[in-house]
Design an enzyme around this catalytic site. Sequence first.
Site, mmCIF file in Angstrom:
data_model
loop_
_atom_site.group_PDB
_atom_site.id
_atom_site.type_symbol
_atom_site.label_atom_id
_atom_site.label_comp_id
_atom_site.label_asym_id
_atom_site.label_seq_id
_atom_site.Cartn_x
_atom_site.Cartn_y
_atom_site.Cartn_z
ATOM 1 C CE LYS A 17 29.995 -42.403 30.278
ATOM 2 N NZ LYS A 17 29.320 -42.364 31.592
ATOM 3 N NE ARG A 129 21.331 -37.727 32.525
ATOM 4 C CZ ARG A 129 22.255 -38.658 32.299
ATOM 5 N NH1 ARG A 129 23.474 -38.318 31.932
ATOM 6 N NH2 ARG A 129 21.965 -39.926 32.467
ATOM 7 N NE ARG A 173 22.001 -45.390 34.132
ATOM 8 C CZ ARG A 173 21.682 -44.084 34.160
ATOM 9 N NH1 ARG A 173 20.588 -43.682 34.769
ATOM 10 N NH2 ARG A 173 22.447 -43.203 33.570
HETATM 11 P P1 AMP Z 1 24.352 -44.113 28.718
HETATM 12 O O1 AMP Z 1 23.579 -43.106 27.921
HETATM 13 O O2 AMP Z 1 25.781 -44.243 28.282
HETATM 14 O O3 AMP Z 1 24.199 -43.914 30.196
HETATM 15 O O4 AMP Z 1 23.692 -45.543 28.375
HETATM 16 C C1 AMP Z 1 22.333 -45.818 28.693
HETATM 17 C C2 AMP Z 1 22.082 -47.320 28.647
HETATM 18 O O5 AMP Z 1 22.335 -47.810 27.320
HETATM 19 C C3 AMP Z 1 22.975 -48.158 29.551
HETATM 20 O O6 AMP Z 1 22.488 -48.221 30.886
HETATM 21 C C4 AMP Z 1 22.908 -49.513 28.843
HETATM 22 O O7 AMP Z 1 21.661 -50.158 29.081
HETATM 23 C C5 AMP Z 1 22.940 -49.104 27.379
HETATM 24 N N1 AMP Z 1 24.317 -48.998 26.854
HETATM 25 C C6 AMP Z 1 24.948 -47.866 26.438
HETATM 26 N N2 AMP Z 1 26.189 -48.128 26.018
HETATM 27 C C7 AMP Z 1 26.372 -49.469 26.174
HETATM 28 C C8 AMP Z 1 27.453 -50.359 25.931
HETATM 29 N N3 AMP Z 1 28.639 -49.927 25.445
HETATM 30 N N4 AMP Z 1 27.269 -51.677 26.214
HETATM 31 C C9 AMP Z 1 26.091 -52.140 26.683
HETATM 32 N N5 AMP Z 1 25.031 -51.355 26.949
HETATM 33 C C10 AMP Z 1 25.164 -50.020 26.687
#
Ligand code: AMP
Length: 221
Positions: A17, A129, A173
């Site tokens: 993504k 990564r 996750r």
């Molecule tokens: P990502 O970079 O999208 O994998 O997000 C990393 C972490 O940020 C996630 O594991 C959550 O702890 C937090 N996070 C990111 N986007 C959201 C969201 N829309 N709602 C809640 N937590 C988020």
Amino acid sequence: MAVRDVIILIGPPGSGKGTQAKRLENALSLPKISTGDMLRDAISRRTALGMEAKRTVDSGGLVSDDVVNGVVAERIQAADCRDGFVLDGYPRNVSQAEAFGRSLGAGDRLSVIELGVDTDRLVARLTRRRTCGSCGEIYNLESRPPEVAGVCGRCGGDLVRRSDDTEAVIRGRMDVYRAETEPLVRFYRGNGHHSQVDGMAPIDDVTDNLVGAIRGSAPGG
Ligand code: AMP
């Protein structure tokens, strides 16, 4: 209000993504809005938001809906979002999708695209990564290694491993994704906005297919 192209990418951790949102930013001239990047930035700057979110982000849980909805609602008011934006990592559950939906206008063109992936291969992808601490460019030690080990080829910044990219947190996750985010696919399918692109295809093909899906679902676009 002007018509906005609103693109939502859905996919489990490691589905690409972030990489594809960055590519769409260039291909479509729309800003990428990544809630994960915004939270990591707040954590590294030790803002009030960062202090509140740090423990949750490090453990792989979801930050509260109110906090994230507020961050996004404010961000999309900025002038660079006038023609639309690409969301990476938001909405993350049905409650966020409902809140976000209330901020859309009748003319907004919504494209929700799921990156279809082979989940068995994601843990290996994520442990390899590396992300640039300065510009956010994403590398993979196997499929997209930097030319110089540990150094970003784009800006010369240091490459770091995200604190939540350890095997134990990655598995957590994935569980959060299945429980919280996967239901979003049904939510948007019901609304008729959903399409799917093969996220395991070569990186350029994924981008081309995403652009095709967005143009195809945007009448007049
Ligand atoms: P990502 O970079 O999208 O994998 O997000 C990393 C972490 O940020 C996630 O594991 C959550 O702890 C937090 N996070 C990111 N986007 C959201 C969201 N829309 N709602 C809640 N937590 C988020």
